[in-house]
Scaffold this active site. Structure first.
Site, PDB file in Angstrom:
ATOM      1  N   LYS A 177      35.878 -55.763  23.038  1.00 52.62           N
ATOM      2  CA  LYS A 177      34.665 -56.178  23.719  1.00 52.62           C
ATOM      3  C   LYS A 177      34.368 -57.666  23.542  1.00 52.62           C
ATOM      4  CE  LYS A 177      33.308 -52.133  25.287  1.00 52.62           C
ATOM      5  NZ  LYS A 177      33.251 -51.840  26.720  1.00 52.62           N
ATOM      6  N   ASP A 205      27.007 -50.147  14.732  1.00 50.45           N
ATOM      7  CA  ASP A 205      28.115 -50.318  15.667  1.00 50.45           C
ATOM      8  C   ASP A 205      27.841 -51.602  16.446  1.00 50.45           C
ATOM      9  OD1 ASP A 205      29.924 -50.298  17.740  1.00 50.45           O
ATOM     10  OD2 ASP A 205      29.391 -48.313  18.504  1.00 50.45           O
ATOM     11  N   TRP A 211      27.363 -44.540  23.877  1.00 52.18           N
ATOM     12  CA  TRP A 211      28.166 -44.646  22.658  1.00 52.18           C
ATOM     13  C   TRP A 211      27.362 -44.271  21.425  1.00 52.18           C
ATOM     14  CZ3 TRP A 211      32.742 -44.342  24.267  1.00 52.18           C
ATOM     15  CH2 TRP A 211      33.114 -44.930  25.476  1.00 52.18           C
TER      16      TRP A 211
END
Length: 355
Positions: A192, A168, A101
């Protein structure tokens, strides 16, 4: 049979939150209408959005001057929105690449301008967090990913920067106490550790916006969403509502300090067994192990079928590792109880006894 949900995302949520959410789908706020069929402009839903934003500020201990937003498009859209809103025309940004990611975020930024990769752990399949890197003084911002879901690594100490600091936090937001004011922008997909898929939390320091010199498309401009209080377009009402309930649950039980203590216990219990049990090996460097996602391998694949049969019998769900790592991944998000980790550890010990 009780299921122990170690799924990496969408995540496990508190049972009481799921119960409240399911009731709201049938009858929200005693309106005899569903949450998902009322107007998002109604005072009933506006109060939900207001509480969600207020809870974010309170739990993260943010001072005035920070604006939380609940947006759409997942963290993947933020990979683009961050450079659109922070990278000056002709400017550049620094990225720390610690996983898939983080790499995707860097690739999106490269479409907007120059990117300097200050550290990259791809050489060892992202099994560690780079250290000792230098962030250039002339970049518009520095971007990192706090927790790497696929590879089971987590930044334990964030670097001090002389530029805008962006993170992030999709897979460990609200899981541990840190000084969130060290960041100028935080973003996190809800699915998440906070709620169902469909909304993304973005927190930005207001004073950093509007300085790129570029024309930003309306929907990609953070100032658009701040000015409209996350309702420039129809928000994902269910995802926001469940996120609000989860944040309320966190606050009522003692906040981030409370859940951090439990998360530490869960991680200690599982990693101790991984290190003790001769049948398993952890994949991440010990000093960089994630408290959210523990990745490990069977030392002898011949026992795979037997171990997985025991997992199924014990109600263990979602333990398969990502295809790029293999093995197993135990995601221990906030709502996963300690007893679920104990159930997994008990199976690992019984597997050892029978081998």
């Amino acid at each position: 049979m009780k299921k122990h949900n170690f799924s990496a995302g969408p995540c496990i949520l508190p049972q009481e939150v799921l119960k409240q959410a399911s009731e709201a789908v049938l009858n929200f706020d005693n309106l005899d209408l569903s949450l998902i069929e009322i107007s998002h402009r109604s005072k009933n839903f506006v109060s939900v959005m207001d509480e969600a934003i207020s809870l974010v500020k309170e739990l993260l201990q943010l001072p005035e001057g920070y604006s939380p937003m609940f947006l759409q498009g997942g963290a993947s859209l933020e990979f683009l929105m961050v450079p659109y809103n922070l990278m000056k025309q002709g400017g550049k940004a620094a990225y720390l690449e610690t996983g898939v990611w983080a790499k995707k975020a860097r690739q999106e930024a490269e479409a907007m301008g120059e990117v300097v990769v200050v550290g990259n752990s791809a050489d060892k399949n992202y099994s560690y967090i780079p250290k000792g890197y230098t962030i250039p003084s002339d970049v518009d911002y520095f971007h990192c990913t706090s927790n790497n879901t696929i590879y089971g690594t987590q930044i334990k100490a964030f670097p001090k920067v002389d530029t805008l600091n962006v993170c992030d936090m999709s897979s460990d937001i609200f899981s541990r106490q840190i000084d969130f004011t060290q960041f100028d922008l935080i973003y996190a997909g809800a699915q998440k550790n906070m709620g169902p898929a469909g909304t993304t939390l973005v927190v930005v320091k207001d004073e950093i916006l509007g300085k790129t010199g570029r024309q930003i498309p309306t929907m990609l401009d953070y100032t658009t969403h701040i000015s409209k209080e996350s309702m420039f377009n129809t928000p994902p009402v269910f995802a926001v509502y469940v996120s609000m309930l989860t944040l309320r649950w966190l606050k009522e039980n003692g906040g981030i300090s409370w859940i951090e203590n439990i998360n530490n216990q869960k991680a200690q219990l599982l990693y101790s067994e991984i290190d003790r049990n001769p049948l398993f090996t952890g994949t991440a460097e010990v000093e960089d192990r994630s408290n959210m996602n523990a990745c490990f391998l069977l030392n002898d694949e011949a026992g795979k079928d037997k171990f997985e049969a025991m997992l199924k019998e014990g109600g263990i769900n979602g333990l398969n590792g990502h295809r790029s790592v293999g093995g197993y991944r135990a995601s221990m998000y906030n709502a996963l109880p300690l007893e679920s980790v104990q159930a997994l550890v008990d199976i690992m010990r019984e597997f050892e006894r029978q081998s």
